[in-house]
Design a protein around this motif. Structure first.
Motif, mmCIF file in Angstrom:
data_model
loop_
_atom_site.group_PDB
_atom_site.id
_atom_site.type_symbol
_atom_site.label_atom_id
_atom_site.label_comp_id
_atom_site.label_asym_id
_atom_site.label_seq_id
_atom_site.Cartn_x
_atom_site.Cartn_y
_atom_site.Cartn_z
ATOM 1 N N SER A 107 0.820 -1.208 0.000
ATOM 2 C CA SER A 107 0.000 0.000 0.000
ATOM 3 C C SER A 107 0.854 1.258 0.000
ATOM 4 N N ASP A 108 1.900 1.279 0.831
ATOM 5 C CA ASP A 108 2.737 2.478 0.916
ATOM 6 C C ASP A 108 3.512 2.713 -0.375
ATOM 7 N N LEU A 109 3.991 1.638 -0.988
ATOM 8 C CA LEU A 109 4.672 1.787 -2.271
ATOM 9 C C LEU A 109 3.702 2.318 -3.325
ATOM 10 N N ALA A 110 2.488 1.809 -3.335
ATOM 11 C CA ALA A 110 1.496 2.272 -4.311
ATOM 12 C C ALA A 110 1.185 3.754 -4.122
ATOM 13 N N LEU A 163 1.434 5.037 -12.523
ATOM 14 C CA LEU A 163 0.028 4.847 -12.194
ATOM 15 C C LEU A 163 -0.368 3.381 -12.336
ATOM 16 N N GLU A 164 0.090 2.725 -13.400
ATOM 17 C CA GLU A 164 -0.237 1.315 -13.605
ATOM 18 C C GLU A 164 0.335 0.457 -12.483
ATOM 19 N N GLU A 165 1.564 0.744 -12.083
ATOM 20 C CA GLU A 165 2.170 -0.033 -11.005
ATOM 21 C C GLU A 165 1.468 0.232 -9.678
ATOM 22 N N ALA A 166 1.058 1.478 -9.451
ATOM 23 C CA ALA A 166 0.335 1.793 -8.218
ATOM 24 C C ALA A 166 -0.980 1.014 -8.146
ATOM 25 N N ILE A 167 -1.725 0.975 -9.238
ATOM 26 C CA ILE A 167 -2.996 0.235 -9.253
ATOM 27 C C ILE A 167 -2.750 -1.251 -9.013
ATOM 28 N N LYS A 168 -1.700 -1.791 -9.625
ATOM 29 C CA LYS A 168 -1.373 -3.205 -9.438
ATOM 30 C C LYS A 168 -1.106 -3.515 -7.972
ATOM 31 N N HIS A 169 -0.299 -2.698 -7.302
ATOM 32 C CA HIS A 169 0.030 -2.958 -5.893
ATOM 33 C C HIS A 169 -1.181 -2.743 -4.990
ATOM 34 N N VAL A 224 -5.338 -5.131 -1.481
ATOM 35 C CA VAL A 224 -6.756 -5.325 -1.151
ATOM 36 C C VAL A 224 -7.090 -6.806 -1.081
ATOM 37 N N SER A 225 -6.575 -7.596 -2.018
ATOM 38 C CA SER A 225 -6.886 -9.023 -2.033
ATOM 39 C C SER A 225 -6.313 -9.752 -0.827
ATOM 40 N N ARG A 226 -5.281 -9.208 -0.211
ATOM 41 C CA ARG A 226 -4.646 -9.873 0.932
ATOM 42 C C ARG A 226 -5.091 -9.313 2.268
ATOM 43 N N ARG A 227 -5.805 -8.238 2.259
ATOM 44 C CA ARG A 227 -6.222 -7.611 3.517
ATOM 45 C C ARG A 227 -7.489 -8.288 4.038
ATOM 46 N N ALA A 228 -7.522 -8.612 5.310
ATOM 47 C CA ALA A 228 -8.685 -9.267 5.911
ATOM 48 C C ALA A 228 -9.888 -8.336 5.907
ATOM 49 N N LYS A 229 -11.078 -8.944 5.835
ATOM 50 C CA LYS A 229 -12.315 -8.163 5.754
ATOM 51 C C LYS A 229 -12.504 -7.271 6.974
ATOM 52 N N ASN A 230 -12.082 -7.745 8.135
ATOM 53 C CA ASN A 230 -12.318 -6.976 9.355
ATOM 54 C C ASN A 230 -11.130 -6.111 9.747
ATOM 55 N N HIS A 231 -10.178 -5.939 8.832
ATOM 56 C CA HIS A 231 -8.996 -5.118 9.151
ATOM 57 C C HIS A 231 -9.395 -3.641 9.134
ATOM 58 N N PRO A 232 -9.003 -2.873 10.152
ATOM 59 C CA PRO A 232 -9.414 -1.456 10.192
ATOM 60 C C PRO A 232 -8.837 -0.622 9.063
ATOM 61 N N GLY A 233 -7.763 -1.091 8.423
ATOM 62 C CA GLY A 233 -7.173 -0.327 7.336
ATOM 63 C C GLY A 233 -7.749 -0.629 5.972
ATOM 64 N N LEU A 234 -8.679 -1.585 5.885
ATOM 65 C CA LEU A 234 -9.215 -1.954 4.578
ATOM 66 C C LEU A 234 -10.005 -0.826 3.917
ATOM 67 N N PRO A 235 -10.881 -0.090 4.622
ATOM 68 C CA PRO A 235 -11.610 0.999 3.942
ATOM 69 C C PRO A 235 -10.688 2.038 3.321
ATOM 70 N N LEU A 236 -9.620 2.400 4.023
ATOM 71 C CA LEU A 236 -8.672 3.375 3.479
ATOM 72 C C LEU A 236 -7.982 2.823 2.238
ATOM 73 N N LEU A 269 -9.141 0.537 0.153
ATOM 74 C CA LEU A 269 -10.115 0.520 -0.943
ATOM 75 C C LEU A 269 -10.312 1.915 -1.532
ATOM 76 N N GLY A 270 -10.340 2.923 -0.662
ATOM 77 C CA GLY A 270 -10.472 4.288 -1.147
ATOM 78 C C GLY A 270 -9.286 4.732 -1.971
ATOM 79 N N ASN A 271 -8.080 4.341 -1.551
ATOM 80 C CA ASN A 271 -6.883 4.686 -2.330
ATOM 81 C C ASN A 271 -6.906 4.040 -3.711
ATOM 82 N N LEU A 272 -7.279 2.766 -3.760
ATOM 83 C CA LEU A 272 -7.350 2.068 -5.044
ATOM 84 C C LEU A 272 -8.384 2.723 -5.950
ATOM 85 N N ALA A 273 -9.529 3.077 -5.401
ATOM 86 C CA ALA A 273 -10.565 3.732 -6.210
ATOM 87 C C ALA A 273 -10.088 5.070 -6.750
ATOM 88 N N THR A 274 -9.366 5.825 -5.936
ATOM 89 C CA THR A 274 -8.852 7.113 -6.390
ATOM 90 C C THR A 274 -7.864 6.941 -7.539
#
Length: 972
Positions: free
Chosen positions: A616-619, A635-641, A646-658, A660-665
């Motif tokens: 996430s930080d590299l992206a 930009l392409e590498e950021a989206i890839k990372h 996101v695929s490795r982050r647990a559903k109940n992890h408090p950092g997942l919403p942030l 997901l928002g970064n990826l969407a941006t």
């Protein structure tokens, strides 16, 4: 029909059906065989509870079976042969081996000759075992947090109109069966006479009211075609054809999605309505089900609040007796109906299920889907001891254990919470729990469901038990400890104390001559403390902040010198060094720091590729560099990372919403460059996913971004649902933002603009009233404001003009005029908007004079008109001519009213000037057109506004949306 004699204990009848029908009779394994004397009919499993209709039909078939037992015909289809071998060859190990050999040596030529319909569902078993496939599958995939995994994803519906869709929908009431499927009973979101509902419904049945709207439901594509979900012990490996997995551990499960899957759920605000509705109707539903469906248990009742669906899926479970990895591979291209596997595990059960294809867009818009239900998210309802006894009186004798709040993990599962003792809630008659009550409490990295007592303790530690009107339910305990900001005095003091302690620890380490690893650890801790202190001091004491930052970097470089490449702690030091340099860039914007931070982030990720935080930080750093240099590869590498994180982050992890928002941006950024619709759809999907985050709330900026993108799609596709959803998420963003937050004005503006936009489209007066109210509140918010005060005053005045035009209330016109005057007072002469305001006020005062005859209004019009003419250069002939004409009209009107000679002479001067250089277009006040208002600094140009010469006024808001605020990716 097959008539068998098992261990000479009498005849047992098995009723077998083709692959696409319900199997009403089956034996799961030898140990679960029912010991019954004489001739008896076995149901699917010990825990399966059939309906009364099933029971009557079953008894009828039982009698037919006894009369025709000697008339057994061999199966004519290979799929039937597979099922017979899997069910009948279970008693001995020798027969088990024979069954395995028969299954593996299946004639592929004969199989390929089957029709497409016959190959819709394939089931193969290498060796039956005492394991229950559905229980093993559920146990392995439950920790994913998607709900209850259905081993049988085809929904059963025994009642209602047979032609009605049979898929799952929000509001379905049903039972999770022992075979891992969902049996539908009725739906509470549609009327009683809806085709999907049976004729016989619970007493006094009334659907949910008010009905669910478009904004109460959120749907998005969660998994792309070709993705999969698997146990933690399963790892995908490269394969030439199809998919291959390394399967370690004693057991595991895999769900493959050739066509991807969609996630459909209630939004947070709708959960309470469903919960209260279920509590009110629990008794009536249980009385209805025990009468109609037969022998069920207390806690078998489920109310669907969400589900995951897909057109096709491949499911597999396995068990290993050894410790080495096994290879499990599925052959065939995506979308191919063939689903083969090869495995060297002791036990494998797999199947491929496919339904009719449906367009993805239609799936998003529809309510009930014919697709397969992969996961069901439900409320589970349980009634109290006394009420349960009353419901079951006269039906059957049962053992009662008091009030239990079961988790919705399926009737056949051993996982349930029974820790709500009746003594704790003596007045409770009904208890209700939801999936998220348990999966949100799983610890980070939990890959298995803990035992019942451990899970119960985790739930009670994280939730409070609420009691309302003889009903109990869980409610998440909100964080009570306030979060300290980096620059808060308390946190600065804490970090400075930590720095001093770390320095003392370093001195001790040097004096004791500790080992290299211990000394490196002390330096690493000191660098971490220095970084925290530097962030806190950046505003209070910039000089100390810089000094601490440089000292942290120096110490980390020494740590990296001490730690070899094979040191397991080296990645953490590399990441901390990259984060320190990145922080230095954020504080002082040194461009070289971006490249240096990215280099160290990459070095850390190369040594620890599975770390979500590193990805996430590299992206985020790559996304920032893209905005500086506009190199698309960043930009392409950021989206890839971001996607990988996101695929490795647990559903109940408090950092997942942030995350997901970064990826969407990042995806939205790419959409603005390439205009690929898939990027817009993906950005919306990820932000919708973030909006459903529980219990950790989604960041309000991400919600606001979701509204912004929905409005952009509304402008493109003109779908009303997007505008409604945008308004709903803007409201949610505003509700979750404190009154003192500096971002509140941004969300306030976005909500007001979107509601006014809806008014312009629908003409609903309530939207106009609400927009004016929001614009008025915006003026009262403390700085910093998203819009400058001049723009806010102008927009509010425009909205009041629109309401005056609609309802003709003089107070609206007076307020609008007052806001225009207030804007003029604080607008400098150098701003282009001052000229616009002067034109508006001139027209307003001239119109007011014509209505009332008040000379003061005419004097003001002359004054504003003169100033406007003085601000406009004569070089702009068209604009200068318009202003001069307006002034002439005002002077002539005052001459006609007061007969002042100086007004007449001044008007003649301007007329002569116009005749010399310009051709006038207006000869009287009646011909004066409405001035154009061209507003800058956050408000788009092109719209018209202001008062006309007559009574008609109009507010034009130009290009929409105005000044929306976008969230930028944030480091984790």
């Amino acid at each position: 029909l097959a008539l068998l004699d098992i261990e000479n204990k009498g005849q047992t009848f098995f009723l077998l059906f083709p692959a696409h029908c319900d199997i009403l009779g089956a034996v799961t394994d030898y140990n679960q065989r029912i010991q019954t004397p004489g001739n008896s009919f076995l149901t699917t499993s010990l825990n399966y509870r059939s309906s009364n209709q099933h029971s009557k039909w079953r008894d009828n078939m039982h009698s037919q079976a006894k009369n025709s037992a000697g008339d057994i015909q061999p199966p004519s289809r290979q799929s039937d042969k597979l099922q017979v071998s899997a069910i009948t060859n279970v008693p001995t190990d020798e027969k088990r081996n024979d069954a395995c050999d028969n299954d593996i040596s299946m004639d592929t030529a004969q199989e390929s000759a089957q029709t497409s319909q016959e190959r819709k569902i394939k089931s193969r078993t290498t060796s039956p075992d005492t394991v229950r496939d559905q229980d093993l599958y559920a146990k392995q995939l439950l920790p994913k947090g998607n709900g209850y995994p259905l081993w049988d994803p085809q929904t059963k519906r025994h009642f209602g109109d047979p032609s009605a869709p049979a898929g799952v929908a929000i509001g379905d009431v049903g039972i999770i069966t022992a075979s891992g499927g969902f049996d539908f009973l009725f739906n509470v979101c549609v009327p009683a006479d809806h085709p999907i509902n049976p004729q016989d419904l619970p007493s006094a049945f009334s659907p949910l009211s008010p009905q669910l709207s478009h904004t109460d439901i959120c749907e998005f594509q969660e998994y792309a075609p070709g993705e999969y979900l698997a146990s933690a012990s399963v790892e995908r490996v490269s394969s030439i054809n199809g998919l291959a997995f390394d399967c370690s551990g004693s057991e595991g499960a895999i769900l493959i999605l050739p066509d991807g899957s969609y996630h459909r759920d209630l939004v947070h605000s709708a959960f309470a309505r469903f919960r209260d509705y279920g509590l009110r109707n629990a008794e009536a539903w249980y009385r209805y089900i025990t009468k109609t469906y037969g022998n069920i248990e207390n806690g078998d009742l489920h109310l669907v609040t969400g589900f995951d669906r897909a057109p096709s899926c491949g499911l597999a479970v396995y068990k290993n007796s050894g410790t080495q990895k096994s290879l499990l591979s599925f052959q065939g291209s995506l979308g191919n109906e063939r689903w083969e596997y090869s495995a060297d595990t002791n036990y494998v059960r797999s199947k491929f299920v496919e339904k009719a294809r449906e367009p993805s867009v239609a799936g998003i818009r529809s309510g009930r889907s014919e697709s397969l239900c992969l996961f069901a998210r439900t409320y589970t309802i349980t009634v109290g001891e006394s009420l349960w006894k009353d419901i079951c009186s006269g039906i059957s004798e049962r053992a009662f254990s008091g009030l239990e709040a079961k988790l919705p993990l399926g009737s056949s599962s051993n996982f349930k919470v029974s820790g709500l003792p009746h003594s704790l809630m003596p007045n409770a008659l009904v208890a209700i729990t939801h999936d998220r009550d348990w999966y949100t409490v799983l610890q980070k990295g939990n890959n298995t469901i803990p035992d019942s007592s451990t899970l119960s303790k985790q739930i009670y530690d994280s939730n409070k038990i609420c009691e309302e009107k003889n009903a109990v339910f869980f409610e998440w305990k909100k964080e009570s400890t306030p979060i300290k900001r980096e620059s808060s005095p308390a946190l600065v003091v804490d970090t400075e104390i930590t720095v001093e302690k770390s320095r003392t620890e370093l001195e001790k380490s040097l004096s004791k001559n500790n080992s290299v690893s211990d000394h490196a650890l002390v330096l690493h801790r000191l660098a971490y403390s220095l970084l925290a202190a530097s962030r806190g001091l950046k505003e209070r004491n910039p000089a100390d902040s810089i000094r601490f930052m440089e000292e942290a970097i120096k110490n980390l470089l020494e740590v990296l010198r001490l730690r070899s490449r094979n040191d397991p702690e080296r990645p953490a030091s590399l990441h901390l060094l990259a984060t320190t340099i990145w922080t230095r860039y954020q504080l002082w914007a040194q461009r070289d720091d971006v490249d240096l931070a990215i280099r160290h982030y990459r070095d850390a990720l190369a040594l620890r590729s599975q770390e979500c935080g590193y990805l996430s930080d590299l992206a985020t750093a790559l996304w920032t560099r893209y905005n500086l240099s506009r190199h698309s590869k960043d930009l392409e590498e950021a989206i890839k990372h971001y996607r990988t994180a996101v695929s490795r982050r647990a559903k109940n992890h408090p950092g997942l919403p942030l995350l997901l928002g970064n990826l969407a941006t990042a995806l939205w950024t790419r959409y603005t460059q390439l205009k690929q619709p898939a990027d817009m759809e993906s950005a919306i999907a990820y932000l919708r996913n973030a909006s459903l985050s529980y219990p950790h709330p989604c960041d309000s900026r991400a919600l606001s971004n979701l509204g912004n993108i929905l409005l952009a799609r509304f402008d493109r596709d003109n779908h009303d649902g997007d505008l409604e959803e945008a308004i709903a998420v803007y409201r949610s963003a505003l509700e979750h933002t404190s009154a003192s937050s500096h971002t509140r004005s941004e969300f306030h503006s976005n909500l007001a603009d979107s509601i006014y936009r809806r008014y312009e489209l629908t003409g609903q007066s309530k939207d106009l009233h609400e927009a004016i109210k929001l614009y008025s509140e915006l003026l009262e918010l403390p700085p910093p404001r998203h819009r400058d005060r001049i723009t806010s005053l102008i927009i509010l005045a425009e909205s009041l003009e629109a309401r005056y035009k609609r309802f003709r209330k003089p107070e609206d016109q007076e307020k609008a005029y007052g806001y225009y005057c207030s804007a003029l007072e604080i607008c400098s002469s150098r701003e282009p908007r001052r000229l616009n305001l002067l034109e508006i006020l001139t027209a307003a005062d001239l119109a007011h004079f014509r209505e009332t005859g008040r000379v003061a209004a005419l004097d003001a019009a002359v004054r504003y008109s003169r100033e406007a003419l003085s601000l406009q250069s004569p070089d702009s002939s068209a604009r200068y001519k318009s202003l001069m004409t307006t002034l002439v009209v005002c002077l002539k009107a005052r001459y006609e009213k007061l007969r002042r000679g100086e007004d007449k002479e001044e008007a003649k001067v301007y007329e002569r000037e116009m005749r010399r250089s310009l051709r006038p277009s207006y000869t009287s006040a009646q011909d004066l057109g409405r001035p154009q208002m061209l507003i800058t600094s956050g408000v788009p140009t092109g719209g018209t506004t202001g008062f006309t010469m007559g009574d008609t006024v109009r507010a034009g808001h130009g290009t929409y949306p105005r000044g929306i605020h976008w969230q930028k990716p944030v480091s984790t």
